[in-house]
Scaffold this active site. Sequence first.
Site, short mmCIF file in Angstrom:
data_model
loop_
_atom_site.label_atom_id
_atom_site.label_comp_id
_atom_site.label_asym_id
_atom_site.label_seq_id
_atom_site.Cartn_x
_atom_site.Cartn_y
_atom_site.Cartn_z
N GLY A 17 47.01 33.71 34.68
CA GLY A 17 48.31 33.04 34.88
C GLY A 17 49.27 33.35 33.75
N VAL A 62 52.92 42.71 19.34
CA VAL A 62 51.81 43.68 19.29
C VAL A 62 52.38 45.10 19.18
CG1 VAL A 62 49.95 44.72 20.67
CG2 VAL A 62 50.16 42.22 20.54
N ARG A 122 45.12 38.31 38.65
CA ARG A 122 43.71 37.90 38.53
C ARG A 122 42.94 39.04 39.19
NH1 ARG A 122 44.54 32.62 36.70
NH2 ARG A 122 46.29 31.54 37.67
N ASP A 143 40.92 31.77 29.75
CA ASP A 143 39.46 31.84 29.83
C ASP A 143 38.94 33.06 30.60
OD1 ASP A 143 36.97 30.15 29.50
OD2 ASP A 143 37.01 30.49 31.68
N THR A 151 47.99 30.72 27.70
CA THR A 151 47.91 29.89 28.91
C THR A 151 48.63 28.57 28.64
OG1 THR A 151 46.44 28.50 30.25
CG2 THR A 151 45.56 29.22 28.16
N ASP A 167 47.75 25.82 29.74
CA ASP A 167 46.82 24.68 29.88
C ASP A 167 46.30 24.10 28.56
OD1 ASP A 167 47.04 25.01 32.63
OD2 ASP A 167 45.28 26.31 32.75
N ASP A 206 43.57 24.81 27.17
CA ASP A 206 42.19 24.44 27.50
C ASP A 206 41.14 25.31 26.81
OD1 ASP A 206 42.81 26.73 28.90
OD2 ASP A 206 41.93 26.07 30.79
N ARG A 219 44.89 22.63 34.99
CA ARG A 219 43.56 22.94 35.52
C ARG A 219 42.66 21.73 35.30
NH1 ARG A 219 40.18 28.18 34.69
NH2 ARG A 219 40.74 27.85 32.51
O1 F6P Z 1 46.08 28.33 34.15
C1 F6P Z 1 47.43 28.11 34.40
C2 F6P Z 1 47.61 27.42 35.73
O2 F6P Z 1 49.00 27.24 35.95
C3 F6P Z 1 46.86 26.11 35.91
O3 F6P Z 1 47.49 25.03 35.28
C4 F6P Z 1 46.80 26.00 37.40
O4 F6P Z 1 45.66 25.26 37.79
C5 F6P Z 1 46.67 27.43 37.85
O5 F6P Z 1 47.11 28.24 36.77
C6 F6P Z 1 47.47 27.79 39.07
O6 F6P Z 1 47.15 29.09 39.42
P1 F6P Z 1 48.00 30.00 40.43
O7 F6P Z 1 49.27 30.38 39.75
O8 F6P Z 1 47.12 31.15 40.69
O9 F6P Z 1 48.28 29.14 41.61
#
Ligand code: F6P
Length: 320
Positions: free
Chosen positions: A11, A23, A72, A103, A126, A128, A130, A172
């Site tokens: 993400g 960088v 991804r 992660d 990220t 999050d 996390d 998340r």
């Molecule tokens: O990891 C970042 C995030 O925005 C999370 O908070 C959320 O659960 C997920 O990605 C959403 O993923 P996508 O953009 O693939 O819907």
Amino acid sequence: MKKIAVLTSGGDAPGMNACIRAVVRTALYYNIDVYGVERGWAGLIDGNLTRMETRSVSGLIHKGGTFLKTARCPEFVELEGQRRAAETLAAYGIEGVVAIGGDGTFRGAVDLSNNFGVKVVGVPGTIDNDLAYTDYTLGFDSAVNTVLWAMNNLRDTMTSHDRVSLLEVMGRRCGDIALYAGVAGGAEYVLVPEVPYDLDEIASSIRKSRMRGKTSNMIILAEGAGNREEICAAIRDKTGIDPKVTVLGHIQRGGSPTMSDRILAGKFGVKAVEVLREEKDSCAVGIRNNKIVTVPFPDVFSAEKRFDKSLYETSKILGL
Ligand code: F6P
């Protein structure tokens, strides 16, 4: 090391562009050739690389998203995907990679490093927050500020109508966005996956607050901390007030990075290139107690999940 590559994966998060810029400019400062990889690990598999010059990263520091794009990449979980990526790197003579992401990106970094001996430095990018080994991830501060902007707007209309508002935010399985925004934005209730809550108690607290003269209430719900419809139904049943729901969604992922994220992006980017330049083992960069650190990947994954209980208590005291 004379040639490196940089990519963003998973993400997107505000500050990724500023970090790519850091960088690229750091690599050029040390006379290291640097390539930008499009769409993360997928771009390494497909050979989508472009040589970066200092001007390639002009005019990007203030922009959200990632100009290298991101994806991804399920193929990269397989050995065959990693092999193709390693072959691309070998074909270009690239010895090290800076991988900016969360992660999943880091797990890819470890696989590429362990299975094909490529040196990879992970930069935590990220919204999050996390990743337990670092106090902050790139993009978190900007995302919280976006939530605050939404809370301010919501508060205007909720106060005018004497309403209860439920704002669902991302994260998340991590409650940090909700917690920090809740405290900074003055939410009355912060619901996070890390702490159980009692809907009867919340409903009764809303009722009592109304009797004391409070006219509006704000609940912040973190992703993964419960079902918004069930929460609203419980409050409606017990108070007669129908909460208005806002799901902020991907708005939190975009926007210009804050000062804190831009500075963090710069520091992470410089450190990541220095680690590669010194040919150290693959690792992740992070920030602990306001110092930039490098952490071996095994410790990145074994770090114990931390949740700021004291900030959570603060949210309860201030939300009364
Ligand atoms: O990891 C970042 C995030 O925005 C999370 O908070 C959320 O659960 C997920 O990605 C959403 O993923 P996508 O953009 O693939 O819907």
